[in-house]
Motif scaffolding. Structure first.
Motif, PDB file in Angstrom:
ATOM      1  N   THR A 195       0.834  -1.262   0.187  1.00 34.56           N
ATOM      2  CA  THR A 195       0.221  -0.070  -0.474  1.00 34.56           C
ATOM      3  C   THR A 195       0.878   0.927   0.530  1.00 34.56           C
ATOM      4  OG1 THR A 195      -1.715  -0.822   1.243  1.00 34.56           O
ATOM      5  CG2 THR A 195      -1.285   1.269   1.244  1.00 34.56           C
ATOM      6  N   ASN A 196       1.933   1.560   0.765  1.00 31.82           N
ATOM      7  CA  ASN A 196       2.837   2.859   0.782  1.00 31.82           C
ATOM      8  C   ASN A 196       4.114   2.849  -0.697  1.00 31.82           C
ATOM      9  OD1 ASN A 196       2.252   3.569   3.940  1.00 31.82           O
ATOM     10  ND2 ASN A 196       2.097   1.409   4.337  1.00 31.82           N
ATOM     11  N   GLN A 197       3.957   1.763  -0.610  1.00 34.44           N
ATOM     12  CA  GLN A 197       5.089   1.773  -1.765  1.00 34.44           C
ATOM     13  C   GLN A 197       5.905   2.680  -1.472  1.00 34.44           C
ATOM     14  OE1 GLN A 197       2.848   3.647  -5.357  1.00 34.44           O
ATOM     15  NE2 GLN A 197       2.533   1.429  -5.724  1.00 34.44           N
ATOM     16  N   TRP A 198       6.947   2.045  -0.019  1.00 39.21           N
ATOM     17  CA  TRP A 198       7.967   2.207   0.336  1.00 39.21           C
ATOM     18  C   TRP A 198       9.423   2.104  -0.895  1.00 39.21           C
ATOM     19  CZ3 TRP A 198       5.814  -0.582   4.701  1.00 39.21           C
ATOM     20  CH2 TRP A 198       5.068   0.783   5.319  1.00 39.21           C
ATOM     21  N   ARG A 199      10.234   2.755  -0.673  1.00 42.17           N
ATOM     22  CA  ARG A 199      11.362   2.684  -1.750  1.00 42.17           C
ATOM     23  C   ARG A 199      12.151   1.745  -1.651  1.00 42.17           C
ATOM     24  NH1 ARG A 199      16.630   4.409  -0.699  1.00 42.17           N
ATOM     25  NH2 ARG A 199      15.210   5.873   0.733  1.00 42.17           N
ATOM     26  N   GLN A 200      12.546   1.403   0.219  1.00 39.25           N
ATOM     27  CA  GLN A 200      13.161   0.034   1.106  1.00 39.25           C
ATOM     28  C   GLN A 200      12.208   0.362   2.403  1.00 39.25           C
ATOM     29  OE1 GLN A 200      16.787   2.095   0.522  1.00 39.25           O
ATOM     30  NE2 GLN A 200      17.768  -0.047  -0.155  1.00 39.25           N
ATOM     31  N   ALA A 201      12.195  -0.693   2.818  1.00 37.36           N
ATOM     32  CA  ALA A 201      11.760  -1.585   3.881  1.00 37.36           C
ATOM     33  C   ALA A 201      12.768  -2.483   4.647  1.00 37.36           C
ATOM     34  CB  ALA A 201      10.533  -1.620   3.708  1.00 37.36           C
ATOM     35  N   LEU A 202      13.071  -1.848   5.757  1.00 38.69           N
ATOM     36  CA  LEU A 202      14.046  -2.707   6.542  1.00 38.69           C
ATOM     37  C   LEU A 202      12.742  -3.630   8.045  1.00 38.69           C
ATOM     38  CD1 LEU A 202      17.056  -4.222   7.497  1.00 38.69           C
ATOM     39  CD2 LEU A 202      16.987  -2.319   8.964  1.00 38.69           C
ATOM     40  N   ILE A 203      13.089  -5.126   7.818  1.00 37.14           N
ATOM     41  CA  ILE A 203      11.967  -5.511   8.829  1.00 37.14           C
ATOM     42  C   ILE A 203      13.134  -6.081   9.901  1.00 37.14           C
ATOM     43  CG2 ILE A 203      10.674  -7.216   8.788  1.00 37.14           C
ATOM     44  CD1 ILE A 203       9.600  -6.753   5.915  1.00 37.14           C
ATOM     45  N   PHE A 204      13.118  -6.301  10.793  1.00 36.41           N
ATOM     46  CA  PHE A 204      13.700  -7.032  12.129  1.00 36.41           C
ATOM     47  C   PHE A 204      13.127  -7.784  12.694  1.00 36.41           C
ATOM     48  CE2 PHE A 204      15.968  -3.176  12.183  1.00 36.41           C
ATOM     49  CZ  PHE A 204      17.478  -3.197  12.376  1.00 36.41           C
ATOM     50  N   VAL A 205      13.666  -8.770  12.679  1.00 41.72           N
ATOM     51  CA  VAL A 205      12.915 -10.869  13.406  1.00 41.72           C
ATOM     52  C   VAL A 205      13.853 -11.013  14.455  1.00 41.72           C
ATOM     53  CG1 VAL A 205      11.866 -11.161  11.475  1.00 41.72           C
ATOM     54  CG2 VAL A 205      13.730 -11.866  11.703  1.00 41.72           C
ATOM     55  N   ASN A 206      13.938 -11.738  15.084  1.00 39.83           N
ATOM     56  CA  ASN A 206      14.467 -11.491  16.216  1.00 39.83           C
ATOM     57  C   ASN A 206      14.995 -13.319  15.923  1.00 39.83           C
ATOM     58  OD1 ASN A 206      13.921  -9.890  17.930  1.00 39.83           O
ATOM     59  ND2 ASN A 206      12.354 -11.035  19.514  1.00 39.83           N
ATOM     60  N   ALA A 207      14.907 -13.713  15.040  1.00 37.18           N
ATOM     61  CA  ALA A 207      16.077 -14.951  15.102  1.00 37.18           C
ATOM     62  C   ALA A 207      16.193 -15.635  13.895  1.00 37.18           C
ATOM     63  CB  ALA A 207      15.269 -16.730  15.218  1.00 37.18           C
ATOM     64  N   LYS A 208      17.111 -15.672  13.615  1.00 40.45           N
ATOM     65  CA  LYS A 208      18.472 -16.328  11.716  1.00 40.45           C
ATOM     66  C   LYS A 208      17.060 -17.124  11.254  1.00 40.45           C
ATOM     67  CE  LYS A 208      22.224 -16.524  14.532  1.00 40.45           C
ATOM     68  NZ  LYS A 208      23.474 -17.862  14.036  1.00 40.45           N
ATOM     69  N   LYS A 209      16.801 -18.193  11.239  1.00 44.75           N
ATOM     70  CA  LYS A 209      15.631 -18.696  10.963  1.00 44.75           C
ATOM     71  C   LYS A 209      13.907 -18.188  10.657  1.00 44.75           C
ATOM     72  CE  LYS A 209      13.373 -21.198  14.693  1.00 44.75           C
ATOM     73  NZ  LYS A 209      12.498 -22.294  15.727  1.00 44.75           N
ATOM     74  N   SER A 210      13.660 -17.121  11.457  1.00 40.10           N
ATOM     75  CA  SER A 210      12.771 -16.775  11.176  1.00 40.10           C
ATOM     76  C   SER A 210      12.732 -15.740   9.843  1.00 40.10           C
ATOM     77  CB  SER A 210      12.189 -15.819  12.266  1.00 40.10           C
ATOM     78  OG  SER A 210      11.759 -15.696  13.469  1.00 40.10           O
ATOM     79  N   CYS A 211      13.753 -15.071   9.814  1.00 43.56           N
ATOM     80  CA  CYS A 211      14.671 -14.434   8.458  1.00 43.56           C
ATOM     81  C   CYS A 211      13.798 -15.087   6.862  1.00 43.56           C
ATOM     82  CB  CYS A 211      15.679 -14.450   8.479  1.00 43.56           C
ATOM     83  SG  CYS A 211      16.670 -13.216   9.340  1.00 43.56           S
ATOM     84  N   LYS A 212      14.198 -16.289   7.197  1.00 46.06           N
ATOM     85  CA  LYS A 212      13.930 -17.241   5.642  1.00 46.06           C
ATOM     86  C   LYS A 212      12.508 -17.066   6.042  1.00 46.06           C
ATOM     87  CE  LYS A 212      15.130 -21.209   2.977  1.00 46.06           C
ATOM     88  NZ  LYS A 212      13.490 -21.742   2.718  1.00 46.06           N
ATOM     89  N   HIS A 213      11.984 -17.562   7.004  1.00 45.31           N
ATOM     90  CA  HIS A 213      10.322 -18.044   6.952  1.00 45.31           C
ATOM     91  C   HIS A 213       9.558 -17.043   6.765  1.00 45.31           C
ATOM     92  CE1 HIS A 213       6.958 -20.221   8.615  1.00 45.31           C
ATOM     93  NE2 HIS A 213       6.695 -19.402   9.695  1.00 45.31           N
ATOM     94  N   LEU A 214      10.007 -15.745   7.199  1.00 42.76           N
ATOM     95  CA  LEU A 214       8.629 -15.162   6.477  1.00 42.76           C
ATOM     96  C   LEU A 214       9.393 -14.417   5.861  1.00 42.76           C
ATOM     97  CD1 LEU A 214       7.281 -12.233   7.748  1.00 42.76           C
ATOM     98  CD2 LEU A 214       9.304 -11.059   8.525  1.00 42.76           C
ATOM     99  N   ALA A 215      10.694 -14.348   5.084  1.00 43.14           N
ATOM    100  CA  ALA A 215      10.772 -14.487   2.950  1.00 43.14           C
ATOM    101  C   ALA A 215      10.057 -15.635   2.528  1.00 43.14           C
ATOM    102  CB  ALA A 215      12.193 -14.415   3.198  1.00 43.14           C
ATOM    103  N   ASP A 216      10.084 -16.532   2.783  1.00 42.85           N
ATOM    104  CA  ASP A 216       9.066 -17.108   1.672  1.00 42.85           C
ATOM    105  C   ASP A 216       7.795 -16.941   2.133  1.00 42.85           C
ATOM    106  OD1 ASP A 216      11.799 -18.849   1.577  1.00 42.85           O
ATOM    107  OD2 ASP A 216      10.993 -20.358   3.109  1.00 42.85           O
ATOM    108  N   LYS A 217       7.355 -16.088   3.169  1.00 37.82           N
ATOM    109  CA  LYS A 217       5.763 -16.060   3.673  1.00 37.82           C
ATOM    110  C   LYS A 217       5.305 -14.722   2.442  1.00 37.82           C
ATOM    111  CE  LYS A 217       4.436 -17.437   7.751  1.00 37.82           C
ATOM    112  NZ  LYS A 217       4.044 -17.532   9.362  1.00 37.82           N
ATOM    113  N   LEU A 218       6.596 -13.909   2.480  1.00 35.34           N
ATOM    114  CA  LEU A 218       6.314 -12.653   1.377  1.00 35.34           C
ATOM    115  C   LEU A 218       6.339 -13.054   0.165  1.00 35.34           C
ATOM    116  CD1 LEU A 218       8.174 -10.263   4.014  1.00 35.34           C
ATOM    117  CD2 LEU A 218       5.760 -10.095   3.914  1.00 35.34           C
ATOM    118  N   SER A 219       7.123 -13.142   0.389  1.00 38.03           N
ATOM    119  CA  SER A 219       7.343 -14.355  -1.912  1.00 38.03           C
ATOM    120  C   SER A 219       5.591 -14.455  -2.502  1.00 38.03           C
ATOM    121  CB  SER A 219       8.091 -15.453  -1.540  1.00 38.03           C
ATOM    122  OG  SER A 219       8.190 -15.581  -2.972  1.00 38.03           O
ATOM    123  N   LYS A 220       5.202 -15.615  -1.166  1.00 33.93           N
ATOM    124  CA  LYS A 220       3.790 -16.186  -2.018  1.00 33.93           C
ATOM    125  C   LYS A 220       2.722 -14.719  -1.961  1.00 33.93           C
ATOM    126  CE  LYS A 220       4.481 -20.824   0.843  1.00 33.93           C
ATOM    127  NZ  LYS A 220       4.192 -20.977   1.416  1.00 33.93           N
TER     128      LYS A 220
END
Length: 430
Positions: free
Chosen positions: A253-278
């Motif tokens: 919705t906001n069409q940000w030029r860039q966004a930095l998203i923080f999670v607490n665990a290494k495995k959460s990075c890929k997990h969230l990336a996969d979810k966003l990819s879908k």
């Protein structure tokens, strides 16, 4: 803490023309509060304790006067001091990314010195042999993480017996990461008579003890409260199962030029990336399991805009300087309240307008109140249409004794009673 009058421009700080010319090229309009207060005192040789939020311009605060002092020593003295793999100015930092960033900034500020001042960065995760070669013949300025520096000292690649200026950048982070013994060992190898500059976002007991033992009649400067006005902080409440959907909605919705998203665990990075990819959003990940070369490539690509969405753990909370980064999002709340300020400080840097969003569910509610209390802030809870948080407390939280502090409507007494009971259960644990 000092309340020194700030200067309206860099020429009033006593900086020499090569530095002023470079600052003009970099489009630095006027000193930040910490630069205006600290630089004149550093130039006259005073020790310094400075507290400032990330993004306040503290790298230039110590880099500019350090470069000027070394340049004004004269060519013959600099050549003499560099013999025997020695160092004149030492900057200690807690992370690899910060070491790389600080060294790059110093080299940039020194552009008009025509190579007269040598700057080297050393940190783990890359070949030690390459760094040993870079240190051959010594260096004027060394930016280092404590562990790798000790490795190089043990290999006789560098000596600290001629250090004239020591900078401890993000001292609180270094101590929290367990570098206390390493710092003590390094300090034993340096001359007692030297200028020491200590920068820290927070001042826990360990940092206070360090300052008392290390600094001589220091100037004390605190400018944290004055530099948060360009960063807007917002909090969105959401049900746990809808967090990813809300995040995707906000990014699209906001069409940000860039966004930095923080999670607490290494495995959460890929997990969230996969979810966003879908959901049609491509994201890269950044965490400690990546090799240093891969981490460098990801950061470089993010800095130039080739990566639009980056999901990272707290290794990116410090030492990541992205020009005009529009938004930082806490998908997971940081475990430490102090890390909250470092995370959000990746946006709104150097006076630029920035946005920091935190997505909190029922389970996060109490912890975010602790973050607010520790950082002396209070933010309004907001909701996004279509992603409203349920006012009924999930049974899972009640069964686990976790608090649910979401404000309830005046006509919903039963739900309010459940919230109070849940909070009471949680508090009894302490």
């Amino acid at each position: 803490m000092s309340t020194i009058k700030t200067s309206a421009n860099f020429t009033e700080l006593g900086l020499i023309s090569p530095l002023l010319a470079r600052l003009t090229e970099l489009e630095y309009q006027q000193p930040t509060p910490i630069q205006a207060q600290a630089i004149p005192n550093i130039l006259v040789g005073r020790d310094l304790i400075a507290g400032a939020n990330t993004g306040s311009g503290k790298t230039a605060t110590f880099a500019l006067p350090l470069l000027q002092q070394l340049f004004q020593q004269g060519k013959s003295e600099k050549q003499s001091s560099s013999k025997g793999n020695t160092v004149s100015g030492l900057v200690l930092v807690p992370t690899r990314e910060l070491a790389r960033q600080v060294a790059d900034s110093i080299k940039s500020y020194a552009a008009h010195f025509n190579g007269a001042i040598k700057t080297v960065a050393v940190f783990g995760g890359v070949s030690v042999n390459t760094q040993m070669l870079a240190l051959r013949g010594g260096t004027d300025i060394l930016v280092a993480t404590p562990g790798r520096l000790l490795d190089l000292i043990s290999s006789n690649a560098v000596k600290l017996d001629r250090v004239k200026t020591l900078v401890l950048d993000e001292a609180d982070r270094m101590l929290s990461l367990g570098f206390t013994e390493e710092l003590a060992e390094l300090l034993m190898l340096m001359p007692k008579k030297k200028q020491t500059l200590l920068f820290s976002a927070t001042f826990p007991e360990q940092v206070q003890t360090l300052t008392q033992a290390l600094l001589n009649d220091p100037i004390e400067i605190q400018v944290q409260s004055a530099e948060t006005s360009t960063l807007v902080q917002r909090v969105f409440t959401v049900n746990k199962g809808q967090k990813t959907a809300l995040l995707a909605h906000l990014v699209k919705t906001n069409q940000w030029r860039q966004a930095l998203i923080f999670v607490n665990a290494k495995k959460s990075c890929k997990h969230l990336a996969d979810k966003l990819s879908k959901r049609g959003i491509t994201a890269e990940v950044f965490h400690g399991d990546k090799g240093q070369g891969a981490r460098n490539r990801v950061l470089d690509a993010f800095k130039v805009g080739e990566i639009e969405v980056l999901i990272a753990t707290d290794i990116a909370a410090r030492g990541l300087d992205i020009e005009k980064l529009p938004v930082v999002i806490n998908f997971d709340l940081p475990r430490s309240p102090s890390d909250y300020m470092h995370r959000i400080g990746r946006s709104g840097r150097a006076g630029e307008v920035g946005l920091a969003l935190s997505l909190i569910d029922h389970e996060d509610y109490h912890h975010f109140k602790i973050i607010e209390k520790k950082n002396k802030i209070r933010l309004e809870r907001e909701e996004v249409a279509g992603f409203e948080m349920a006012e009924i407390i999930p049974d899972a939280y009640l069964d686990a004794g976790k608090p649910m502090a979401k404000p309830q409507g005046s006509g919903k007494k039963n739900r309010k009673k459940k919230a109070i009971e849940a909070s009471d259960i949680w508090l009894k644990k302490f």
